[in-house]
Scaffold this motif. Sequence first.
Motif, PDB file in Angstrom:
ATOM      1  N   THR A  23       0.851  -1.188   0.000  1.00 60.96           N
ATOM      2  CA  THR A  23       0.000   0.000   0.000  1.00 60.96           C
ATOM      3  C   THR A  23       0.885   1.235   0.000  1.00 60.96           C
ATOM      4  N   SER A  24       0.254   2.409   0.004  1.00 54.44           N
ATOM      5  CA  SER A  24       0.989   3.671  -0.004  1.00 54.44           C
ATOM      6  C   SER A  24       1.593   3.961   1.371  1.00 54.44           C
ATOM      7  N   THR A  25       2.556   4.868   1.380  1.00 55.16           N
ATOM      8  CA  THR A  25       3.251   5.187   2.633  1.00 55.16           C
ATOM      9  C   THR A  25       2.301   5.729   3.688  1.00 55.16           C
ATOM     10  N   ASP A  26       1.483   6.710   3.318  1.00 56.99           N
ATOM     11  CA  ASP A  26       0.628   7.347   4.323  1.00 56.99           C
ATOM     12  C   ASP A  26      -0.409   6.378   4.874  1.00 56.99           C
ATOM     13  N   ARG A  80      -5.445   0.038  -2.098  1.00 58.82           N
ATOM     14  CA  ARG A  80      -5.293   1.248  -2.907  1.00 58.82           C
ATOM     15  C   ARG A  80      -6.348   2.273  -2.516  1.00 58.82           C
ATOM     16  N   ASN A 104       4.812  14.848  -3.334  1.00 62.27           N
ATOM     17  CA  ASN A 104       4.155  13.716  -4.003  1.00 62.27           C
ATOM     18  C   ASN A 104       3.623  12.682  -3.032  1.00 62.27           C
ATOM     19  N   ASN A 105       3.515  13.046  -1.756  1.00 62.51           N
ATOM     20  CA  ASN A 105       3.155  12.089  -0.727  1.00 62.51           C
ATOM     21  C   ASN A 105       2.317  12.784   0.335  1.00 62.51           C
ATOM     22  N   ASN A 130       4.958   1.354  -0.565  1.00 64.69           N
ATOM     23  CA  ASN A 130       5.505   1.860  -1.823  1.00 64.69           C
ATOM     24  C   ASN A 130       4.492   2.803  -2.438  1.00 64.69           C
ATOM     25  N   ASP A 131       4.910   4.027  -2.769  1.00 63.65           N
ATOM     26  CA  ASP A 131       3.987   4.986  -3.363  1.00 63.65           C
ATOM     27  C   ASP A 131       3.836   4.800  -4.868  1.00 63.65           C
ATOM     28  N   GLN A 132       4.580   3.859  -5.453  1.00 60.88           N
ATOM     29  CA  GLN A 132       4.389   3.512  -6.856  1.00 60.88           C
ATOM     30  C   GLN A 132       3.381   2.368  -6.961  1.00 60.88           C
TER      31      GLN A 132
END
Length: 298
Positions: A101-104, A147, A225-226, A131-133
Amino acid sequence: MQRDVNLNRLAIFVALVRAGSFTAAAEQLGLTKAMVSQHLLKLERELGVTLIVRSTRRMALTEAGALFHADCLQLLEQAQAAIERIGDRRHTPAGTLRLTTSTDYGMAVLAPALADFHRLHPQLQVDLVINDQISDLIAERFDLAIRIGWLRDSSLRAARLGSFRQLTMAAPAYLAEHGLPRRPDELAAHRWIAMSALMTPLRWTFTRGSGSRHTVRMTQAMQANNAAAIRALVLSGAGVSVLPDYLVQEDIQAGRLQVLLAQYRLPEGGIYAVYPDPQPPAKVRAFIDFMRQRLAAR
């Protein structure tokens, strides 16, 4: 020289030995006596040895047949055990749950959720990759991804777990210096911290309870970007931005951040479990159910 052997005939051979006669084996297998005999003949041709000697009254294993029968029993037992193990995995969470999943979201929501999930299923191992990708779930062997926002078209399966609100936020120190915006259009005069990963990071549409819509184009002061980085910038008083509710609840309660324009709403985003397997294993189904219940209780 490698021989092509029809493995289905191994089970017929073992059944024949167990039954003790072609007639009894045919009855147990639901085949004709002639079919059982044909399968044995073809198996012997494939192997190049005689397995059973037979007369009109009796049959007996040859020395090669006895050795082969012992090996077949072991193979069939292993196959049955493998079938049972895979069946257990279908119904009982087991193995390693590998997800991304994303960092945040990973830091704020998913890591604490996984800790509680693991207490319910201590037999599972968990591998969380932040991972933010957008990861390739198949190539990187992920069981699922969580996601956030709006899904892109893909061939993957998706289950909606819940939703989140987008909130316009600023630090009290920033508002003390620059003033409190009371209408959406006033945000255009403030220092805006943009989320560069969005398609339109400077254009936002606010909806009031009456249904009236107000679209505002912001003036960018900074970008990141985060979402976690944007939160840190807003906390430091660098400007105003939009942040997801799951990331700022504690900041709001502690008074570190203030919600602006509470009478207006921004579009809600979705929280999805995305997975490649059309028949997901028990560990994936269990985690999806767990997250749905957890998010519904928020």
